[in-house]
Design a protein around this motif. Structure first.
Motif, mmCIF file in Angstrom:
data_model
loop_
_atom_site.group_PDB
_atom_site.id
_atom_site.type_symbol
_atom_site.label_atom_id
_atom_site.label_comp_id
_atom_site.label_asym_id
_atom_site.label_seq_id
_atom_site.Cartn_x
_atom_site.Cartn_y
_atom_site.Cartn_z
ATOM 1 N N GLY A 219 5.951 -12.375 -2.670
ATOM 2 C CA GLY A 219 4.980 -11.196 -3.777
ATOM 3 C C GLY A 219 5.276 -9.625 -4.231
ATOM 4 N N LEU A 220 5.747 -9.095 -2.968
ATOM 5 C CA LEU A 220 6.515 -7.738 -3.244
ATOM 6 C C LEU A 220 7.697 -7.660 -4.250
ATOM 7 N N ALA A 221 8.546 -8.942 -3.706
ATOM 8 C CA ALA A 221 9.843 -8.771 -4.596
ATOM 9 C C ALA A 221 9.197 -8.860 -5.523
ATOM 10 N N LEU A 222 9.032 -10.076 -6.256
ATOM 11 C CA LEU A 222 8.521 -11.035 -7.315
ATOM 12 C C LEU A 222 7.427 -9.186 -8.501
ATOM 13 N N LEU A 223 7.083 -8.685 -7.830
ATOM 14 C CA LEU A 223 6.685 -7.582 -8.552
ATOM 15 C C LEU A 223 6.800 -6.406 -8.809
ATOM 16 N N VAL A 224 8.499 -6.145 -8.408
ATOM 17 C CA VAL A 224 9.431 -5.483 -8.923
ATOM 18 C C VAL A 224 10.590 -6.177 -10.161
ATOM 19 N N HIS A 225 10.564 -7.750 -9.603
ATOM 20 C CA HIS A 225 11.392 -8.354 -10.789
ATOM 21 C C HIS A 225 10.513 -8.174 -12.234
ATOM 22 N N GLU A 296 16.307 2.590 5.830
ATOM 23 C CA GLU A 296 15.074 3.524 6.045
ATOM 24 C C GLU A 296 14.035 3.819 5.453
ATOM 25 N N PRO A 297 12.986 2.980 6.013
ATOM 26 C CA PRO A 297 12.006 2.583 5.093
ATOM 27 C C PRO A 297 10.825 4.030 5.419
ATOM 28 N N ARG A 298 9.786 4.378 5.032
ATOM 29 C CA ARG A 298 9.205 5.680 5.235
ATOM 30 C C ARG A 298 7.909 5.516 5.358
ATOM 31 N N GLU A 299 7.163 6.264 5.878
ATOM 32 C CA GLU A 299 6.023 5.797 5.882
ATOM 33 C C GLU A 299 4.843 5.882 4.834
ATOM 34 N N LEU A 300 4.537 5.000 4.390
ATOM 35 C CA LEU A 300 3.946 4.332 3.526
ATOM 36 C C LEU A 300 1.888 5.772 3.524
ATOM 37 N N THR A 301 1.375 6.257 2.274
ATOM 38 C CA THR A 301 0.482 7.307 2.281
ATOM 39 C C THR A 301 -0.485 5.763 1.631
ATOM 40 N N ALA A 302 -1.815 6.759 1.836
ATOM 41 C CA ALA A 302 -3.040 5.922 1.005
ATOM 42 C C ALA A 302 -2.165 5.834 -0.249
ATOM 43 N N GLU A 303 -2.633 6.771 -0.761
ATOM 44 C CA GLU A 303 -2.377 7.161 -2.202
ATOM 45 C C GLU A 303 -0.647 5.575 -2.258
ATOM 46 N N ASP A 304 0.080 6.021 -1.785
ATOM 47 C CA ASP A 304 0.986 4.832 -2.196
ATOM 48 C C ASP A 304 0.970 2.804 -1.887
ATOM 49 N N GLN A 305 -0.389 2.962 -0.872
ATOM 50 C CA GLN A 305 -0.931 1.696 -1.045
ATOM 51 C C GLN A 305 -1.936 1.839 -1.818
ATOM 52 N N ARG A 306 -1.887 2.403 -2.583
ATOM 53 C CA ARG A 306 -3.073 2.223 -4.057
ATOM 54 C C ARG A 306 -1.876 2.419 -4.419
ATOM 55 N N GLN A 307 -1.561 2.637 -4.608
ATOM 56 C CA GLN A 307 -0.694 2.378 -6.596
ATOM 57 C C GLN A 307 0.419 1.225 -6.479
ATOM 58 N N ILE A 308 0.350 0.988 -4.839
ATOM 59 C CA ILE A 308 0.770 -0.629 -5.151
ATOM 60 C C ILE A 308 -0.346 -1.901 -5.146
ATOM 61 N N PHE A 309 -1.238 -1.317 -4.792
ATOM 62 C CA PHE A 309 -2.227 -2.391 -5.445
ATOM 63 C C PHE A 309 -2.997 -2.145 -6.604
ATOM 64 N N ILE A 310 -2.915 -1.131 -7.339
ATOM 65 C CA ILE A 310 -3.284 -1.040 -9.050
ATOM 66 C C ILE A 310 -1.984 -1.882 -9.243
ATOM 67 N N HIS A 311 -0.868 -1.584 -9.026
ATOM 68 C CA HIS A 311 0.285 -2.179 -10.114
ATOM 69 C C HIS A 311 0.328 -3.973 -9.761
#
Length: 363
Positions: A219-225, A296-311
């Motif tokens: 689903g995440l890969a499809l979101l970027v596509h 080298e993935p970074r640690e996601l913040t609450a704002e990062d998680q929120r942006q992904i959910f909104i998109h």
């Protein structure tokens, strides 16, 4: 008495269809507006020197022109802009949508002090020419749209850079001005899209998984596509393709794919670095920059998680609205509930004019 037909705008199916179309448009606009910004060649493109009016008009017949006007003892701005232009990858320039469909020539006009020419006549060193362009302070950057001829007025073709002139911001603001006018960023910088990096970090956090976590990765890969589906402008278009490939290959070959590719690219650089063109080096550097967001993935913040959910919600809404647009029946075939005008016959009376004054009698 006739029963007036119901207005088509009041048809329930028509309202739903109209609302669906509006939803598609609004969802598309929201997604385009929410695309996160980039964090911030030609075969050895070079800047052309302009000496007189004829030179500039001749170039501007078929080309747009970015012109740097500077004094002889202060050429740092010209050197900065020209060096970055010369290093710009040619695929980025070729893919750019320049105004009027014309290529852009980078040029410079150097202002010197007054001097006498070979005929003994005093020359102003180019200040008069600069003044005809509307340039009074130096350094200056102008954009000249193509299509000029010998009678064209510069004022109808020139756009001046009017941003910050402070030493700290001048060149960075000029680069933004150039990008807006020519359709691409100058230089061989590598780019990352912050939002896609956040998705990559979330993507690899599930590891080499199966079941519901594997479904989330897809689903995440499809979101970027989906986010890059209508991206045609450089460098976003080519960078989007690299992100899509990284997601697809990671799904196919496992989460170690990015690290293995980085190692392979570093070996290429070590063994063939001296033989690689600047364009190839830039290509490798760009690939490494994107692959590192997976390795080298970074640690996601609450704002990062929120942006992904909104998109995710925005894209899901757009897909749903598009499906409804094609599934719902249209009103083109008519509606049984709607009655046509004059569908109920009206009983008419025959009127005759008699001979003696126009009295009327009914039959």
């Amino acid at each position: 008495m006739t029963n007036p037909s119901k207005p088509r705008c009041c048809s329930p199916r028509f309202n739903v269809l109209a609302l669906t179309k509006l939803s598609v448009v609004l969802a598309a606009l929201l997604i385009l507006a929410s695309v996160p910004p980039l964090t911030i060649a030609s075969d050895q493109q070079t800047c052309v020197e302009i000496k007189e009016d004829f030179d500039l008009r001749n170039i501007a017949r078929q080309n747009n022109v970015i012109l740097v006007v500077h004094e002889k003892d202060d050429d740092s701005s010209r050197k900065h802009i020209c060096s970055k232009f010369e290093a710009t990858p040619k695929d980025r320039i070729a893919a750019a949508s320049a105004p009027g469909g014309r290529p852009t020539v980078f040029a410079y006009l150097e202002i010197t002090g007054p001097s006498y020419d070979s005929n003994g006549e005093l020359q102003d060193g180019g200040k008069g020419f600069a003044s005809s362009l509307g340039v009074k302070n130096f350094p200056a950057v102008v954009f000249l749209s193509g299509g000029m001829d010998g009678t064209s007025k510069y004022s109808n073709h020139i756009t001046h850079y009017t941003g910050s002139t402070s030493d700290n911001n001048f060149l960075s603001e000029v680069e933004k001005f150039i990008h807006k006018r020519v359709g691409y960023y100058i230089g061989n910088n590598v780019y990352n899209i912050i939002f896609f990096d956040s998705i990559a970090s979330k993507f690899v956090s599930y590891g080499n998984c199966s079941g519901i976590d594997r479904f989330k990765q897809r689903g995440l890969a499809l979101l970027v596509h989906f986010s890059t589906l209508f991206s045609f402008k450089e460098p976003f278009s080519s960078i989007g393709k690299l992100y899509n490939k990284a997601f697809d290959m990671s799904l196919r070959n496992g989460m170690g794919y990015a690290s293995s590719q980085i190692t392979r690219l570093e070996r290429i650089m070590e063994s063939n670095g001296n033989d690689l063109s600047q364009e190839k080096i830039h290509e490798i550097s760009q690939k490494r920059a994107i692959l590192k967001s997976f390795a080298e993935p970074r640690e996601l913040t609450a704002e990062d998680q929120r942006q992904i959910f909104i998109h995710i919600l925005l894209h899901f809404g757009l897909v749903l609205a598009t499906i409804l647009l094609f599934v719902l029946p249209s009103d083109s075939g008519g509606d049984d509930e709607d009655e046509a005008v004059n569908a109920v016959p009206v009983i008419a009376r025959v009127v005759d004019d008699d001979d003696d004054g126009g009295k009327k009698k009914n039959h």
